[in-house]
Scaffold this active site. Structure first.
Site, PDB file in Angstrom:
ATOM      1  CG  ASP A   1     -69.752  54.922  28.637  1.00 32.64           C
ATOM      2  OD1 ASP A   1     -70.814  55.078  29.165  1.00 32.64           O
ATOM      3  OD2 ASP A   1     -68.723  54.685  29.200  1.00 32.64           O
TER       4      ASP A   1
ATOM      5  CE  LYS B   1     -69.707  55.431  32.337  1.00 30.43           C
ATOM      6  NZ  LYS B   1     -68.309  55.818  31.822  1.00 30.43           N
TER       7      LYS B   1
ATOM      8  CB  CYS C   1     -67.479  51.661  30.909  1.00 28.44           C
ATOM      9  SG  CYS C   1     -66.287  53.224  30.974  1.00 28.44           S
TER      10      CYS C   1
END
Ligand code: VGL
Ligand code: ZN
Length: 205
Positions: free
Chosen positions: A11, A109, A154
């Site tokens: 990310d 995701k 994450c």
């Protein structure tokens, strides 16, 4: 790195960098380090938080709540967030200086409206797979190194799941930055240690 190791870059997106919708302090500061690390790995996977505009993790979907509070959903506790990483928006794009042309896979995701997904392996219902475990296994990968944003969400969830799927997992600490909400960073390191996830530093690469 040997051929059975992969780097998972989590990310590194505009919304998690300064000026973004869910900014992580100095999130952009890891980019040069991440680029250098990526050069050491033959197998590199990028992940992208990628939500529909009405995603269940957005406080705006729950009248009377505010970002960073918690609610209970059918699959358990959920932290509510500002609207971030809406699919195909500028905020969801990778940081412009991220330079990893040889990355073989991008996992998107959090795209199911009713399920969040911090982890790059398994969504928050703890049932729905992204397919990353199969991709890595099929390529003979046994060991996953992780870097990116955010350490305590994450990256941590992905590292824990990597270990749960049987990969040796290592978080490269200085190539991550944290949100650190109500002690979430300390809590994440404790969970990771219990899960057998190792901690290392980019200087060792
Ligand atoms: C993340 C909160 C919400 C992350 C994603 O990338 O760590 N955190 N969505
Ligand atoms: Zn998200």
């Amino acid at each position: 790195m040997n051929k059975s190791s992969a780097l998972l870059i989590v990310d590194v997106q505009n919304d998690f960098c300064p000026g973004g919708a869910l900014e992580v302090g100095d999130g952009n500061g890891i980019v040069p380090l991440v680029n250098r690390l990526a050069g050491k790995f033959e197998t590199v996977v990028l992940s992208q938080d990628w939500h529909p505009a009405d995603h269940i993790s957005f406080a705006a979907q729950h009248p009377g709540t505010s970002p960073f509070s918690q609610i209970t959903l059918p699959y358990g506790a959920q932290t509510l967030w500002p609207i971030h990483c809406v699919m195909a928006s500028a905020g969801a794009a990778f940081h412009k200086d991220l330079a990893v042309p040889h990355a073989g896979l991008i996992i998107r995701k959090g795209s199911h409206r009713d399920i969040d997904s911090y982890s790059t392996f398994l969504e928050a219902d703890r049932e729905t797979k992204t397919g990353l475990d199969g991709y890595l296994s099929a390529r003979g990968i046994h060991e996953v190194y992780l870097c990116g944003l955010a350490t305590d969400f994450c990256v941590a969830w992905s590292a824990e799941d990597a270990a749960a799927f049987g990969f040796r997992a290592t978080v490269i600490e200085d190539a991550c930055r944290a949100i650190d909400l109500d002690g979430s960073l300390d809590a994440a390191w404790t969970r990771l240690a219990k899960a057998g996830v190792a901690r290392s530093n980019s200087a060792t690469f």
